[in-house]
Scaffold this active site. Structure first.
Site, PDB file in Angstrom:
ATOM      1  N   SER A 154     -10.447   1.431   2.389  1.00 28.11           N
ATOM      2  CA  SER A 154     -10.672   0.588   1.459  1.00 28.11           C
ATOM      3  C   SER A 154      -9.974   0.834   0.230  1.00 28.11           C
ATOM      4  O   SER A 154      -9.835   1.841  -0.619  1.00 28.11           O
ATOM      5  CB  SER A 154     -12.350   0.980   0.944  1.00 28.11           C
ATOM      6  OG  SER A 154     -12.825   0.227  -0.157  1.00 28.11           O
TER       7      SER A 154
ATOM      8  N   GLY B  21       2.912  -0.743   4.023  1.00 24.91           N
ATOM      9  CA  GLY B  21       1.932  -1.623   2.931  1.00 24.91           C
ATOM     10  C   GLY B  21       2.265  -3.136   3.311  1.00 24.91           C
ATOM     11  O   GLY B  21       3.354  -3.545   3.891  1.00 24.91           O
TER      12      GLY B  21
ATOM     13  N   SER C   6       0.754  -0.929   0.031  1.00 26.08           N
ATOM     14  CA  SER C   6       0.102  -0.014   0.047  1.00 26.08           C
ATOM     15  C   SER C   6       0.825   1.197   0.133  1.00 26.08           C
ATOM     16  O   SER C   6       0.147   2.405  -0.072  1.00 26.08           O
ATOM     17  CB  SER C   6      -0.926   0.108   1.207  1.00 26.08           C
ATOM     18  OG  SER C   6      -2.203  -0.903   0.978  1.00 26.08           O
TER      19      SER C   6
END
Length: 407
Positions: free
Chosen positions: A209, A343, A113
């Site tokens: 999300s 991430g 991420s």
């Protein structure tokens, strides 16, 4: 942890990545059975650069090796740069347990991420060019988004759209677990998300999300007329000479790279996810980078080097995520003063953040996500910051704690 919640670990970085930053993280959903321990790897550091005073170096070595031993982390790369105090760049453990290859600081890693920081930067560049506005509804650019006429681009970037995270969908989880080499299109991912009703009205609250960032990737492609990977290469990676950073369009993984270990398998057995296809993460988590590039990227992210000052100010308008000391802006988190992102995805975990007060940069790269609901990268980042910035810890709650705060 439920499989649905584990799934959100699949790529978040948001709330435990802050989901995963805070949770989200981006680590593939948890396996159905507890994973066996990884074979032991020596955590003895391989020195690359030490510019800090010897006492601090010794404390860092001890903190990192103890954390790796406690959690069973196979390999890690730690980069810490603190102007006026010195640098600390070391690799620990194994890049390949089977071959016994030691971890090295120049290896490519999948960064999960942290990809979001690049994607949102690209969107904000289009804002600076006057080609989009943060308060435009996503329906102005993409059709078929539930409630898209009421969801703004800013809400997507700030994780406040209310759209369901596709990584929590059981059909998606089953398909990925059955064939992790499968390729997904962004529209397929959105199909999983849009088969669920929104979790709340746009802007009502914060919830990590991955669906949000996939939508932003499509907006960037629609407005620029370029594939996302090409736009990022031309407008984000190239200007900063990030020569080891890319957004693969398949399972491509530049050499040299570390093997990544995961337990996201049907039976919970540990395997390597090195060649798995990260297309399921795309704009939200499929990027590859290395230590040196992230060392360059973090200061540019924190000071807004690729953006206009007013746009960077918008980016850093962080809002509460319901966890003390943690907030989230536009594709960037603040954790007790540190700005950046973490991430996770099968086989790899990352933290990349900067502390403006000390102009410090911290990068943590790990080649495993077999962390049983915790986060290896967060544990290591916390261990490092406890030594060098005890008043500013990189410390994120577990996914379960995030869930408690979000509901």
């Amino acid at each position: 942890m439920s499989s649905g919640h584990a799934a959100r670990r699949a790529l978040q970085a948001g709330a435990a990545a802050l989901l995963l930053l805070l949770t989200g993280v981006a680590t593939a959903p948890a396996a159905p059975a507890p994973a066996p321990a990884l074979p032991p790897a020596s955590a003895a550091p391989a020195a690359v650069r030490e510019g800090l005073d010897p006492a601090t170096v010794a404390r860092l070595d001890a903190a990192v090796t103890a954390t790796m031993k406690e959690h069973g982390i196979p390999g890690a790369i730690i980069g810490l740069w603190m102007p006026g105090r010195g640098d600390y760049v070391k690799s620990f453990g194994a890049a390949d347990l089977k071959a016994g290859t030691p971890m090295k600081s120049d290896l490519h890693m999948r960064i999960g991420s942290v990809t979001k920081t690049f994607t949102v930067t690209a969107l904000l560049q289009l804002v600076d060019q006057g080609r989009v506005r943060l308060y435009d509804p996503v329906s102005a650019y993409l059709a078929g988004v539930p409630g898209g006429d009421r969801i703004t681009l800013r809400q997507l970037a700030a994780m406040r759209s209310g759209l369901y995270d596709y990584t929590g969908d059981h059909r998606w989880l089953d398909s990925l677990r059955a064939d992790p080499h499968r390729s997904y299109t962004p529209r397929q991912l959105l199909g999983y998300a849009f088969s669920h009703p929104p979790d709340f009205a746009p802007g009502a609250r914060w919830q990590y999300s991955n669906t949000n960032t996939v939508l932003l990737g499509l907006v960037i492609e629609k407005i620029s007329g370029q594939p996302l990977h090409a736009f990022l290469q031309q407008h984000v990676f190239a200007p900063l000479k990030l020569t080891s950073t890319s957004l693969p369009t398949g399972s491509a993984f530049p050499d040299p790279h570390a093997q990544g270990y995961t337990a996201f398998t049907p039976d919970g057995a540990i395997t390597t996810a090195t060649t798995w296809n990260p297309s399921w993460a795309w704009a939200a988590g499929a990027a590859v980078s290395d230590l040196d590039d992230l060392h360059t990227w973090v200061p540019a992210l924190v000071d807004g080097r690729l953006l206009k000052p007013a746009t960077q100010a918008q980016r850093l308008r962080t809002g509460s995520v319901g966890v003390p000391g943690v907030s989230y802006g536009l594709g960037i988190a603040e954790v007790n003063g540190w700005l950046g992102h973490n991430g996770e995805l099968p086989g790899y975990e990352t933290v990349a953040a900067g502390l403006p007060q000390e102009k410090a940069t911290l990068v943590v790269l790990v080649n495993s996500d077999v962390d049983r609901g915790g986060s290896y990268s967060t544990a290591l980042a916390k261990a490092v910051t406890q030594v060098v910035t005890p008043d500013h810890l990189w410390d994120l709650p577990s996914p379960a704690q995030v869930g408690e705060n979000q509901h």
